[in-house]
Design a protein around this motif. Structure first.
Motif: not given
Length: 317
Positions: A114, A117, A176, A201, A265, A267-271
């Motif tokens: 990442r 990120q 994240d 989230k 906060h 961040f969105t990411h691939r699980p």
């Protein structure tokens, strides 16, 4: 026929709405929880400096202004650069020069794949920390092999490195997550602290009271006492609940700051791939915690590089 279709559509709509309500993050969530009042925070912090660290400042840093700071930082900081003259030492270490800090903290970040990120995280966090008057160092522990990601084991490796460097306080931190409030002081309390209890989230609601992950602060001595985290969780999930069970077994009750101070906060990411079979591993966590953790930690250190903004430890698990 049309009447039957209308009934079927109405029935499906009711089912969908019911599922949305039942599966919503607010269900079973805690809007309130016990927390340390602002006026009591300083009395609950552990004043301890890293071994071999010394300051030439003549006055002690004042933290009243930090814990009463009502500012919310902008997430847009991740897209910028650090200001010139930031005075961060090689390896991502910093201490204020105009006052003597009372707290030394190692921020340990498990990491893989990442890069963008991580760059934003480092810029944001160094900016954030400059408002807190603490002595700190950021350790990024990268898993370079192809096995499923093992977050807990990487945190153990980082904890060992930080303790060898003499840091009395460990913050275990996902890459994240970004703290929004400078009042959320990155120092250890007398009890292990769940720092990220209000995450965007989950609409800034604590999902469940025993949650102990994301960003946590724990004293090095306490981390040794519980034998760190389990090394068995390859893949996503389970390791945080395992850690909480270790606290319970050692009668260590967690604490938190108020929800507004504890905002993050995410961040969105691939699980990530889930731990298999994580529930089976978790069910035996208390039985093996004395033999699975810091005292059974095995890995190959590929390289350690002191970058301008962080200490980069690359490992093969």
């Amino acid at each position: 026929m049309r009447q039957a279709n209308k009934k079927k559509i109405l029935y499906c709509g009711i089912v969908v709405i019911t599922l949305i309500i039942l599966l919503h993050p607010d269900m079973n969530a805690r809007r309130t929880y016990e927390y340390i009042e602002k006026e009591n925070i300083l009395n609950n912090l552990l004043e301890e400096i890293a071994e071999n660290f010394s300051s030439t400042a003549l006055i002690d840093c004042d933290y009243e202004d930090v814990i009463h700071d009502e500012t919310t930082l902008s997430i847009s900081l991740v897209d910028g650069d650090l200001i010139e003259g930031h005075k961060i030492r090689e390896g991502g270490e910093y201490a204020p020069s105009d006052c003597k800090p009372k707290y030394s903290t190692a921020i340990i970040v498990p990491y893989r794949d990442r890069a963008e990120q991580l760059r934003g995280f480092l810029v944001y966090m160094h900016t954030f920390f400059h408002r807190q008057h603490i002595h700190y160092r950021i350790f990024v522990i990268e898993q370079v092999d192809s096995r499923p990601f093992n977050r807990a084991k990487l945190l153990n490796i980082g904890a060992v490195a930080a303790m060898k460097a003499g840091y009395p306080c460990l913050v275990l931190h996902d890459v994240d997550l970004l703290p929004l409030k400078p009042a959320n002081l990155y120092a250890c309390t007398e009890r292990p602290r769940h720092m990220s209890s209000s995450i965007n989230k989950f609409r800034f609601v604590l999902p469940y009271l025993n949650l102990f992950g994301g960003a946590i602060a724990i004293g090095s001595r306490q981390y040794k006492e519980i034998n760190g985290m389990s090394n068995d969780y390859y893949g996503w999930g389970g390791e945080d609940d395992d850690l909480y069970s270790r606290l319970e077994a050692h009668n260590l009750k967690l604490c938190r700051f108020e929800p507004d101070t504890s905002r993050y906060h995410m961040f969105t990411h691939r699980p990530e791939r889930k731990t298999e079979p994580r529930h089976k591993v978790l069910s035996f966590s208390k039985d093996r915690m004395s033999s699975d953790g810091l005292n059974s930690l095995k890995y190959t250190e590929v390289a350690t590089v002191l970058h301008p903004l962080f200490t980069h430890i690359m490992v093969d698990l």
